[in-house]
Write a protein that holds these residues in place. Structure first.
Motif, PDB file in Angstrom:
ATOM      1  N   LYS A  59       0.506  -1.171  -0.020  1.00 54.38           N
ATOM      2  CA  LYS A  59       0.004   0.101  -0.027  1.00 54.38           C
ATOM      3  C   LYS A  59       0.874   1.354  -0.112  1.00 54.38           C
ATOM      4  O   LYS A  59       0.482   2.394  -0.847  1.00 54.38           O
ATOM      5  CB  LYS A  59      -1.028   0.064   1.283  1.00 54.38           C
ATOM      6  CG  LYS A  59      -1.834   1.379   1.373  1.00 54.38           C
ATOM      7  CD  LYS A  59      -2.749   1.540   0.394  1.00 54.38           C
ATOM      8  CE  LYS A  59      -3.612   2.632   0.599  1.00 54.38           C
ATOM      9  NZ  LYS A  59      -4.585   2.747  -0.459  1.00 54.38           N
ATOM     10  N   PHE A  60       1.703   1.285   0.745  1.00 49.43           N
ATOM     11  CA  PHE A  60       2.528   2.573   1.141  1.00 49.43           C
ATOM     12  C   PHE A  60       4.205   2.582   0.436  1.00 49.43           C
ATOM     13  O   PHE A  60       4.567   3.695   0.357  1.00 49.43           O
ATOM     14  CB  PHE A  60       2.867   2.696   2.591  1.00 49.43           C
ATOM     15  CG  PHE A  60       1.596   3.183   3.195  1.00 49.43           C
ATOM     16  CD1 PHE A  60       0.821   4.109   3.149  1.00 49.43           C
ATOM     17  CD2 PHE A  60       0.980   1.950   4.108  1.00 49.43           C
ATOM     18  CE1 PHE A  60      -0.488   4.105   3.629  1.00 49.43           C
ATOM     19  CE2 PHE A  60       0.013   2.246   4.924  1.00 49.43           C
ATOM     20  CZ  PHE A  60      -0.898   3.430   4.703  1.00 49.43           C
ATOM     21  N   GLU A 265      -3.293  11.027  11.857  1.00 51.08           N
ATOM     22  CA  GLU A 265      -3.494  10.803  10.339  1.00 51.08           C
ATOM     23  C   GLU A 265      -2.503   9.294  10.017  1.00 51.08           C
ATOM     24  O   GLU A 265      -3.240   8.477   9.138  1.00 51.08           O
ATOM     25  CB  GLU A 265      -2.655  11.867   9.615  1.00 51.08           C
ATOM     26  CG  GLU A 265      -3.192  13.239   9.754  1.00 51.08           C
ATOM     27  CD  GLU A 265      -2.660  13.983  11.073  1.00 51.08           C
ATOM     28  OE1 GLU A 265      -2.385  13.347  11.981  1.00 51.08           O
ATOM     29  OE2 GLU A 265      -2.941  15.345  10.886  1.00 51.08           O
ATOM     30  N   ILE A 266      -1.643   9.038  10.627  1.00 51.61           N
ATOM     31  CA  ILE A 266      -0.856   7.796  10.696  1.00 51.61           C
ATOM     32  C   ILE A 266      -1.836   6.807  10.932  1.00 51.61           C
ATOM     33  O   ILE A 266      -1.977   5.731  10.327  1.00 51.61           O
ATOM     34  CB  ILE A 266       0.518   7.794  11.269  1.00 51.61           C
ATOM     35  CG1 ILE A 266       1.223   8.748  10.665  1.00 51.61           C
ATOM     36  CG2 ILE A 266       0.995   6.411  11.297  1.00 51.61           C
ATOM     37  CD1 ILE A 266       2.511   8.912  11.314  1.00 51.61           C
ATOM     38  N   ASP A 268      -5.113   6.531  11.090  1.00 52.34           N
ATOM     39  CA  ASP A 268      -6.258   6.228  10.242  1.00 52.34           C
ATOM     40  C   ASP A 268      -5.784   5.792   8.931  1.00 52.34           C
ATOM     41  O   ASP A 268      -6.584   4.997   8.314  1.00 52.34           O
ATOM     42  CB  ASP A 268      -6.804   7.616   9.741  1.00 52.34           C
ATOM     43  CG  ASP A 268      -7.624   8.128  11.226  1.00 52.34           C
ATOM     44  OD1 ASP A 268      -7.928   7.397  11.980  1.00 52.34           O
ATOM     45  OD2 ASP A 268      -8.000   9.328  11.164  1.00 52.34           O
ATOM     46  N   SER A 269      -4.477   6.020   8.328  1.00 52.62           N
ATOM     47  CA  SER A 269      -3.849   5.520   7.222  1.00 52.62           C
ATOM     48  C   SER A 269      -3.506   3.961   7.263  1.00 52.62           C
ATOM     49  O   SER A 269      -3.988   3.389   6.358  1.00 52.62           O
ATOM     50  CB  SER A 269      -2.811   6.209   6.955  1.00 52.62           C
ATOM     51  OG  SER A 269      -2.797   7.537   6.354  1.00 52.62           O
ATOM     52  N   MET A 272      -7.171   2.323   7.448  1.00 49.45           N
ATOM     53  CA  MET A 272      -7.948   2.447   6.128  1.00 49.45           C
ATOM     54  C   MET A 272      -7.238   1.322   5.386  1.00 49.45           C
ATOM     55  O   MET A 272      -7.899   0.433   4.439  1.00 49.45           O
ATOM     56  CB  MET A 272      -7.980   3.696   5.663  1.00 49.45           C
ATOM     57  CG  MET A 272      -9.088   4.493   6.205  1.00 49.45           C
ATOM     58  SD  MET A 272     -10.724   3.725   6.496  1.00 49.45           S
ATOM     59  CE  MET A 272     -11.085   3.242   4.794  1.00 49.45           C
ATOM     60  N   ALA A 273      -5.924   1.244   5.190  1.00 47.20           N
ATOM     61  CA  ALA A 273      -5.207   0.051   4.478  1.00 47.20           C
ATOM     62  C   ALA A 273      -5.526  -1.237   4.935  1.00 47.20           C
ATOM     63  O   ALA A 273      -5.770  -2.205   3.921  1.00 47.20           O
ATOM     64  CB  ALA A 273      -3.670   0.520   4.556  1.00 47.20           C
TER      65      ALA A 273
END
Length: 325
Positions: A59-60, A265-266, A268-269, A272-273
């Motif tokens: 993903k990242f 933010e991290i 949630d990222s 969600m992934a």
């Protein structure tokens, strides 16, 4: 136009944001991330950790590198996470013991999971599987209870570590059936399974993934599953409730957490992934093949999962059925 004083204030604010990791969240990750696995390689918890590492790497575009920090029923891993910087470059994926149960089953725990961790999400859940060696004196739960009543103090049940759901479920079964069961903690699932296959211990209560092939091959026996419903991969293995302990329904879960103050933010990222992956047919099929079901909740909901786990174990500790170590 911004004057000198405003520049100083803005500069100070930026420094604070950078020190907490918030200022970097938008660009995260810019380097590899350590993903702590709290148990030895090969167990269900480690399998889940590696699945999550692979999906987050894809993903990242940065490597999520699994680091096994096994020992003390996940407390060593939990302690390492608690000491990590909240910058998004260290997270942990584990069964519930280091994330919840250790708070009440370990006397001198170096961290408080409800204070020192940031919940990200539950990833998956399964039954705990009660299994027996080929030569065990009982092949069903009813037979085991009868044997335990006739032979008090002689039934040993292995689990992958103190405070794991296998340990907790065995204590619950013993309490509700009115029998004495000796709990034998191992350093993870692989050595427990090896001893079960070798006949060095008669019974085990653990996550199902490593045991399913051996049950299908007839090398060990499925005694019971702890959830309300039977498991599709081993449909002939009855539930605990079906074998006389009415209403028994216990699942075990695996989750992802970060250190305290991980930026939203991290958090949630990552959440969600994992959710996007868990919603795919390929993920559902992969998890089902090892006896697991995807159960991805929100970071806030995971707080509730942790609290419920602690609340369920504390009465056993208070009654002396689970001894803090």
């Amino acid at each position: 136009m911004i004057n000198r004083r405003e520049l100083i204030v803005l500069g100070g604010t930026a420094a604070v944001l950078a020190s907490t990791g918030i200022g970097r969240a938008a660009n995260w990750p810019t380097k590899s991330v350590t993903l702590i696995s709290a148990y030895p390689a090969g167990g269900t918890s480690d399998i889940i950790a590696r699945l999550v590492a692979d999906l987050l790497t894809a993903k990242f575009g940065q490597q999520f590198v699994v680091e096994n920090v096994a020992g003390a029923a996940g407390a060593l891993a939990g302690g390492k996470l608690a000491r990590s910087a909240p910058d998004g470059y260290t997270i942990m994926v584990s069964g519930s013991a280091p994330i919840a149960a250790n708070k009440v089953v370990q006397k001198n725990l170096a961290y408080d999971p409800q204070v020192d961790f940031t919940p990200i999400t539950v990833v998956a859940e399964s039954c705990a599987l009660f299994s027996a060696s080929a030569n065990a004196p009982a092949k069903t739960l009813q037979e085991l209870i009868a044997y335990a009543k006739a032979n008090p103090g002689k039934v040993n049940i292995g689990n992958p570590g103190a405070g794991t759901k296998g340990h907790i479920c065995a204590a619950m079964i013993g309490m509700q059936a009115g029998v004495e069961l000796n709990h034998i903690p191992y350093k993870g699932s692989p050595p427990l399974l090896a001893d079960l296959l070798g006949g060095h211990i008669d019974f085990a209560l653990d996550a199902p993934s490593n045991y399913l092939p051996h049950i299908k091959d007839g090398k060990i026996h499925g005694v019971a599953v702890t959830t309300a419903n039977r498991v599709g991969q081993i449909p002939d293995v009855m539930t605990v409730a079906e074998q006389g302990i009415d209403g028994f329904n216990q699942s075990l879960w695996f989750g992802a957490v970060g250190p305290k103050d991980l930026p939203a933010e991290i958090t949630d990222s990552i959440h969600m992934a994992i959710k996007e992956w868990a919603d795919t047919p390929a993920a559902k099929e992969k998890l089902a093949s090892i006896g697991l079901t995807a159960v991805v909740n929100t970071p806030e909901d995971m707080k509730g999962s942790i609290q419920r786990e602690i609340d369920g174990i504390k009465p056993l500790v208070d009654a002396g059925l689970v001894q803090p170590n």
